[in-house]
Design a protein around this motif. Structure first.
Motif, mmCIF file in Angstrom:
data_model
loop_
_atom_site.group_PDB
_atom_site.id
_atom_site.type_symbol
_atom_site.label_atom_id
_atom_site.label_comp_id
_atom_site.label_asym_id
_atom_site.label_seq_id
_atom_site.Cartn_x
_atom_site.Cartn_y
_atom_site.Cartn_z
ATOM 1 N N ALA A 1 0.821 -1.211 0.000
ATOM 2 C CA ALA A 1 0.000 0.000 0.000
ATOM 3 C C ALA A 1 0.857 1.264 0.000
ATOM 4 O O ALA A 1 0.460 2.289 -0.558
ATOM 5 N N PHE A 2 2.035 1.198 0.626
ATOM 6 C CA PHE A 2 2.919 2.368 0.633
ATOM 7 C C PHE A 2 3.300 2.767 -0.795
ATOM 8 O O PHE A 2 3.289 3.951 -1.151
ATOM 9 N N ILE A 3 3.616 1.775 -1.619
ATOM 10 C CA ILE A 3 4.017 2.052 -2.996
ATOM 11 C C ILE A 3 2.845 2.573 -3.817
ATOM 12 O O ILE A 3 2.994 3.490 -4.631
ATOM 13 N N ILE A 4 1.654 2.007 -3.582
ATOM 14 C CA ILE A 4 0.457 2.483 -4.278
ATOM 15 C C ILE A 4 0.213 3.956 -3.936
ATOM 16 O O ILE A 4 -0.045 4.783 -4.808
ATOM 17 N N GLY A 5 0.324 4.276 -2.651
ATOM 18 C CA GLY A 5 0.123 5.658 -2.206
ATOM 19 C C GLY A 5 1.207 6.599 -2.677
ATOM 20 O O GLY A 5 0.984 7.803 -2.815
ATOM 21 N N LEU A 6 2.368 6.061 -2.933
ATOM 22 C CA LEU A 6 3.479 6.875 -3.423
ATOM 23 C C LEU A 6 3.226 7.373 -4.846
ATOM 24 O O LEU A 6 3.721 8.420 -5.245
ATOM 25 N N VAL A 7 2.418 6.621 -5.591
ATOM 26 C CA VAL A 7 2.171 6.939 -6.997
ATOM 27 C C VAL A 7 0.818 7.613 -7.219
ATOM 28 O O VAL A 7 0.693 8.514 -8.049
ATOM 29 N N LEU A 8 -0.196 7.179 -6.453
ATOM 30 C CA LEU A 8 -1.541 7.730 -6.627
ATOM 31 C C LEU A 8 -1.922 8.615 -5.448
ATOM 32 O O LEU A 8 -1.396 8.454 -4.342
ATOM 33 N N ASP A 9 -2.865 9.541 -5.676
ATOM 34 C CA ASP A 9 -3.346 10.358 -4.563
ATOM 35 C C ASP A 9 -4.279 9.518 -3.688
ATOM 36 O O ASP A 9 -4.742 8.441 -4.095
ATOM 37 N N PRO A 10 -4.563 9.962 -2.456
ATOM 38 C CA PRO A 10 -5.342 9.148 -1.509
ATOM 39 C C PRO A 10 -6.690 8.659 -2.041
ATOM 40 O O PRO A 10 -7.077 7.510 -1.808
ATOM 41 N N PHE A 11 -7.412 9.511 -2.782
ATOM 42 C CA PHE A 11 -8.710 9.081 -3.299
ATOM 43 C C PHE A 11 -8.555 7.962 -4.312
ATOM 44 O O PHE A 11 -9.300 6.970 -4.290
ATOM 45 N N LEU A 12 -7.592 8.082 -5.213
ATOM 46 C CA LEU A 12 -7.364 7.050 -6.217
ATOM 47 C C LEU A 12 -6.862 5.758 -5.574
ATOM 48 O O LEU A 12 -7.097 4.665 -6.100
ATOM 49 N N CYS A 13 -6.191 5.877 -4.445
ATOM 50 C CA CYS A 13 -5.798 4.683 -3.688
ATOM 51 C C CYS A 13 -7.033 3.911 -3.225
ATOM 52 O O CYS A 13 -7.090 2.677 -3.313
ATOM 53 N N LEU A 14 -8.037 4.649 -2.741
ATOM 54 C CA LEU A 14 -9.282 4.011 -2.303
ATOM 55 C C LEU A 14 -10.010 3.381 -3.492
ATOM 56 O O LEU A 14 -10.579 2.288 -3.375
ATOM 57 N N VAL A 15 -9.974 4.058 -4.635
ATOM 58 C CA VAL A 15 -10.588 3.504 -5.852
ATOM 59 C C VAL A 15 -9.868 2.220 -6.253
ATOM 60 O O VAL A 15 -10.505 1.242 -6.677
ATOM 61 N N THR A 16 -8.556 2.199 -6.085
ATOM 62 C CA THR A 16 -7.768 1.006 -6.397
ATOM 63 C C THR A 16 -8.222 -0.184 -5.556
ATOM 64 O O THR A 16 -8.412 -1.295 -6.069
ATOM 65 N N ILE A 17 -8.405 0.042 -4.252
ATOM 66 C CA ILE A 17 -8.842 -1.037 -3.359
ATOM 67 C C ILE A 17 -10.260 -1.478 -3.718
ATOM 68 O O ILE A 17 -10.585 -2.673 -3.684
ATOM 69 N N PHE A 18 -11.106 -0.521 -4.085
ATOM 70 C CA PHE A 18 -12.473 -0.859 -4.510
ATOM 71 C C PHE A 18 -12.446 -1.746 -5.751
ATOM 72 O O PHE A 18 -13.142 -2.775 -5.819
ATOM 73 N N LEU A 19 -11.655 -1.354 -6.745
ATOM 74 C CA LEU A 19 -11.540 -2.151 -7.967
ATOM 75 C C LEU A 19 -10.958 -3.528 -7.674
ATOM 76 O O LEU A 19 -11.425 -4.543 -8.218
ATOM 77 N N ALA A 20 -9.942 -3.568 -6.813
ATOM 78 C CA ALA A 20 -9.312 -4.843 -6.464
ATOM 79 C C ALA A 20 -10.324 -5.783 -5.813
ATOM 80 O O ALA A 20 -10.392 -6.973 -6.142
ATOM 81 N N SER A 21 -11.133 -5.243 -4.914
ATOM 82 C CA SER A 21 -12.147 -6.053 -4.232
ATOM 83 C C SER A 21 -13.213 -6.524 -5.217
ATOM 84 O O SER A 21 -13.697 -7.656 -5.145
ATOM 85 N N LEU A 22 -13.580 -5.629 -6.138
ATOM 86 C CA LEU A 22 -14.610 -5.946 -7.131
ATOM 87 C C LEU A 22 -14.137 -7.081 -8.043
ATOM 88 O O LEU A 22 -14.907 -7.991 -8.372
ATOM 89 N N ILE A 23 -12.868 -7.035 -8.440
ATOM 90 C CA ILE A 23 -12.307 -8.073 -9.310
ATOM 91 C C ILE A 23 -12.098 -9.375 -8.542
ATOM 92 O O ILE A 23 -12.324 -10.478 -9.065
ATOM 93 N N ALA A 24 -11.668 -9.249 -7.290
ATOM 94 C CA ALA A 24 -11.344 -10.430 -6.495
ATOM 95 C C ALA A 24 -12.575 -11.222 -6.064
ATOM 96 O O ALA A 24 -12.501 -12.452 -5.925
ATOM 97 N N LEU B 1 -14.926 -16.319 -4.908
ATOM 98 C CA LEU B 1 -16.090 -17.192 -4.703
ATOM 99 C C LEU B 1 -15.956 -18.469 -5.531
ATOM 100 O O LEU B 1 -16.304 -19.565 -5.061
ATOM 101 N N TYR B 2 -15.452 -18.324 -6.759
ATOM 102 C CA TYR B 2 -15.273 -19.485 -7.623
ATOM 103 C C TYR B 2 -14.242 -20.447 -7.028
ATOM 104 O O TYR B 2 -14.474 -21.669 -6.967
#
Length: 258
Positions: free
Chosen positions: A186-209, A214-215
């Motif tokens: 997460a430190f590296i993700i935050g180093l590249v993206l702003d805090p809001f986009l970091c949250l969007v990243t986690i949202f997308l990751a959860s959505l894909i995962a 489940l499968y």
């Protein structure tokens, strides 16, 4: 000329991908990736150069070891192809610039993590430490001291946020809810993206995962699934799309008004 460079980055991506796969698997097992030759995991026969040509060797040997004829993991060809594609995409997106250096470093880190996390559920500390230091330097060179410092603070804040989520999840579920490697990533993700986009990243990751988890849970009864690769997939969607926080807010504001 652009086609030539795209092909160049694709080809070197194939060879680097083979190397990254080796690094990820060896570090996860505590083996040096500098010393020693590659061996078959089944028969331990030392592999020759002709056995290690990216993609071609796997296809020529039909996914089997030349010596013991046991099936070879398809992870290597997956890492090689995706590294090649992402190297080419990096050049296509950023051209010759410090942004390209940043992109290539991020792809390199991601492929090593994919190899180790998908196989052993481990994100080696050596990988996080090396790329954290390197990326901090690149960010200061790209952004200047002021914005580089803000990027550093963003990385620390997102690390602390994920650390809090891990502790909260562990307390609520009475077991490990998030790996320590994911929190450090997460430190590296935050180093590249702003805090809001970091949250969007986690949202997308959860959505894909979610559907994949489940499968796998239904098919293999697996209870531990690596989250690091999904974080990286979500991150690269944001990173290569070059979407900004203001664009996201503008889009949803327009949609709300409609």
């Amino acid at each position: 000329m652009n086609v030539f460079y795209l092909l160049f980055f694709f080809i070197i991506g194939l060879f680097f991908g083979s190397f990254f796969c080796c690094v990820g698997l060896r570090l996860a097992k505590g083996i040096s990736f500098v010393k020693g030759h590659s061996k078959c995991d089944c028969c331990q026969h030392e592999l020759k150069a002709k056995d290690l040509v990216p993609v071609f060797s796997y296809l020529y040997l039909r996914g089997k070891c030349r010596y013991c004829h046991k099936k070879i993991s398809s992870l290597s060809i997956f890492i090689e192809l995706f590294t090649a594609l992402l190297f080419a995409l990096s050049y296509y997106s950023f051209g010759f610039s410090l942004d390209l250096v940043l992109a290539l470093l991020l792809v390199s880190m991601a492929m090593i993590i994919f190899s180790s996390d998908l196989t052993y559920l481990i994100i080696p500390d050596e990988v996080i430490i090396f790329f954290s230091i390197t990326l901090v330097i690149v960010q200061f060179l790209r952004l200047g001291f002021g914005e580089g410092l803000l990027a550093l603070v963003s990385g620390i804040v997102f690390f602390l946020f994920m650390f809090f989520l891990m502790k909260l999840g562990n307390h609520l579920f009475k077991k490990e809810s998030l790996g320590g490697g994911d929190v450090k990533l997460a430190f590296i993700i935050g180093l590249v993206l702003d805090p809001f986009l970091c949250l969007v990243t986690i949202f997308l990751a959860s959505l894909i995962a979610l559907p994949i988890s489940l499968y796998l849970l239904f098919k293999n009864k697996e209870h531990v699934i690596p989250f690091g690769p999904f974080i990286l997939i979500g991150f690269f969607i944001i990173f290569f799309s070059k979407v900004t926080t203001s664009e996201i807010f503008t889009f949803f504001s327009s949609a709300y008004l409609i």
